[in-house]
Design a protein around this motif. Structure first.
Motif, PDB file in Angstrom:
ATOM      1  N   ARG A   1      -8.240   2.266   1.547  1.00 33.04           N
ATOM      2  CA  ARG A   1      -7.379   3.453   1.599  1.00 33.04           C
ATOM      3  C   ARG A   1      -6.904   3.827   0.194  1.00 33.04           C
ATOM      4  O   ARG A   1      -6.934   5.005  -0.193  1.00 33.04           O
ATOM      5  CB  ARG A   1      -6.185   3.165   2.516  1.00 33.04           C
ATOM      6  N   LEU A   2      -6.487   2.835  -0.562  1.00 36.57           N
ATOM      7  CA  LEU A   2      -6.002   3.107  -1.925  1.00 36.57           C
ATOM      8  C   LEU A   2      -7.101   3.725  -2.779  1.00 36.57           C
ATOM      9  O   LEU A   2      -6.872   4.683  -3.516  1.00 36.57           O
ATOM     10  CB  LEU A   2      -5.501   1.813  -2.583  1.00 36.57           C
ATOM     11  N   ARG A   3      -8.336   3.171  -2.642  1.00 37.07           N
ATOM     12  CA  ARG A   3      -9.459   3.705  -3.442  1.00 37.07           C
ATOM     13  C   ARG A   3      -9.759   5.140  -3.047  1.00 37.07           C
ATOM     14  O   ARG A   3      -9.973   5.994  -3.898  1.00 37.07           O
ATOM     15  CB  ARG A   3     -10.697   2.832  -3.235  1.00 37.07           C
TER      16      ARG A   3
ATOM     17  N   SER B   1       1.164   5.145   4.723  1.00 31.60           N
ATOM     18  CA  SER B   1      -0.088   4.795   5.388  1.00 31.60           C
ATOM     19  C   SER B   1      -0.066   3.403   6.021  1.00 31.60           C
ATOM     20  O   SER B   1      -1.048   2.985   6.615  1.00 31.60           O
ATOM     21  CB  SER B   1      -1.250   4.907   4.398  1.00 31.60           C
TER      22      SER B   1
ATOM     23  N   ASP C   1      -2.433  -3.315  -7.900  1.00 36.32           N
ATOM     24  CA  ASP C   1      -2.554  -3.626  -6.468  1.00 36.32           C
ATOM     25  C   ASP C   1      -2.471  -5.129  -6.217  1.00 36.32           C
ATOM     26  O   ASP C   1      -1.780  -5.588  -5.314  1.00 36.32           O
ATOM     27  CB  ASP C   1      -3.897  -3.110  -5.925  1.00 36.32           C
TER      28      ASP C   1
ATOM     29  N   GLU D   1      -7.767   7.302  -1.686  1.00 38.91           N
ATOM     30  CA  GLU D   1      -6.668   8.192  -2.102  1.00 38.91           C
ATOM     31  C   GLU D   1      -6.748   8.480  -3.597  1.00 38.91           C
ATOM     32  O   GLU D   1      -6.478   9.591  -4.036  1.00 38.91           O
ATOM     33  CB  GLU D   1      -5.323   7.542  -1.763  1.00 38.91           C
ATOM     34  N   ARG D   2      -7.150   7.447  -4.358  1.00 34.42           N
ATOM     35  CA  ARG D   2      -7.215   7.644  -5.819  1.00 34.42           C
ATOM     36  C   ARG D   2      -8.371   8.534  -6.205  1.00 34.42           C
ATOM     37  O   ARG D   2      -8.298   9.255  -7.192  1.00 34.42           O
ATOM     38  CB  ARG D   2      -7.328   6.290  -6.519  1.00 34.42           C
TER      39      ARG D   2
ATOM     40  N   VAL E   1       0.829  -1.220   0.000  1.00 40.53           N
ATOM     41  CA  VAL E   1       0.000   0.000   0.000  1.00 40.53           C
ATOM     42  C   VAL E   1       0.859   1.264   0.000  1.00 40.53           C
ATOM     43  O   VAL E   1       0.479   2.275  -0.569  1.00 40.53           O
ATOM     44  CB  VAL E   1      -0.954   0.007   1.233  1.00 40.53           C
TER      45      VAL E   1
ATOM     46  N   GLY F   1      -6.488  -1.744   3.415  1.00 42.39           N
ATOM     47  CA  GLY F   1      -5.535  -1.133   2.478  1.00 42.39           C
ATOM     48  C   GLY F   1      -6.193  -0.770   1.157  1.00 42.39           C
ATOM     49  O   GLY F   1      -5.947   0.310   0.607  1.00 42.39           O
ATOM     50  N   LEU F   2      -7.036  -1.680   0.663  1.00 46.20           N
ATOM     51  CA  LEU F   2      -7.729  -1.402  -0.611  1.00 46.20           C
ATOM     52  C   LEU F   2      -8.656  -0.197  -0.461  1.00 46.20           C
ATOM     53  O   LEU F   2      -8.738   0.656  -1.350  1.00 46.20           O
ATOM     54  CB  LEU F   2      -8.534  -2.622  -1.053  1.00 46.20           C
TER      55      LEU F   2
END
Lengths: 168, 112
Positions: free
Chosen positions: A85-87, A45, A117, A89-90, A41, A82-83
């Motif tokens: 968070r990634l979504r 974060s 990912d 952030e994107r 990730v 984590g996913l």
């Protein structure tokens, strides 16, 4: 006593409110979990996500039944965090293309940044943390064959980058 | 067969060799303690709301039963204003009881 049974016993004690037992699980698994999250990730974060994951694992301690390894169960929780968070952030910022690093400066993080990912997670777990392909398939909710081909493809990409950086 | 790339890659991706991070463990413990405290407060709030709702239902049921008794019903039919006064008094009582909630009587009258 087998590792799984020890972890199951600790998790059951945690489910009944024993924070000391849960702290033993945190001590045991924070190192691999934070290392995985930092690679999969991002280092910025990773610790926040690891804390969220441990909190969720504490709340759901009664749901761990010992069938999978505790690390698999915990990493699945962390990967979902984590996913998310990634979504978020994107959607908050425009997607960022990794800079075209000079070959000499190409490190493992630069290589991983160029993978998807799923490729990144599967590669780190199987090649770095010794997970089986079946465990990674379960974590990523993908068929076993897909995970095997994902890892092979990701590794081939990294090898190409590594060779391109004057190592080959 | 593993080559230089495989060796470098596996060693780069693996978790670092180190002792458990006590600061991180403490941070997780603090996070959990806070979460437990908030959950406890939530449960107490819900329990208070349920008890207040039960009290409200009990007061309403009592008023309804009293209002149905023949002598009281006749009296109320003769002068509805008395009935309205009783309802208002009961409502005021319920509001006072609920607004003091779980606080001590001293707190309710501003003594603490």
């Amino acid at each position: 006593m087998e590792e799984n049974e020890q972890d199951l016993a600790l998790s059951r004690r945690a489910a009944s409110g024993d924070q000391a037992a849960f702290s033993m699980l945190v001590e045991k698994y924070e190192r691999p979990l934070r290392s995985f999250l930092a690679r999969a990730v991002g280092p910025d974060s990773a610790d926040d996500i690891a804390q969220d994951a441990f909190l969720k694992a504490w709340r759901a301690a009664g749901q761990y039944d010992g069938r999978a390894r505790y690390s698999t169960w915990l990493t699945r929780i962390a990967w979902r965090c984590g996913l998310d968070r990634l979504r978020s952030e994107r959607t908050a910022q425009a997607p960022e293309e990794p800079e075209s690093a000079s070959p000499a400066a190409l490190e493992v993080d630069d290589m991983l940044a160029r993978l998807t990912d799923g490729e990144r997670a599967a590669l780190v777990l199987c090649d770095g943390h010794g997970w089986t392909h079946a465990e990674a398939a379960e974590l990523l909710s993908l068929p076993l064959g897909t995970v095997k081909s994902t890892i092979a493809r990701a590794k081939a990409k990294c090898r190409k980058m590594w060779e391109g950086a004057d190592h080959g | 067969m593993a080559d230089a790339f495989d060796d470098w890659f596996a060693s780069s991706l693996g978790p670092p060799e180190r002792l458990p991070d006590r600061r991180f463990v403490s941070a997780v413990q603090a996070h959990i303690a806070l979460d437990e405290q908030l959950a406890l407060e939530d449960r107490a709030l819900i329990a208070r709301l349920v008890s207040q709702l039960a009290a409200l239902v009990a007061v309403a049921a009592a008023l309804w039963l009293v209002g149905r008794a023949a002598p009281v019903a006749e009296r109320l039919a003769e002068s509805p204003s008395i009935g309205m006064l009783i309802l208002l008094a009961a409502f005021g009582f319920v509001v006072v009881v609920f607004s003091t909630g779980g606080r001590s009587p001293d707190a309710a009258i501003g003594m603490d």
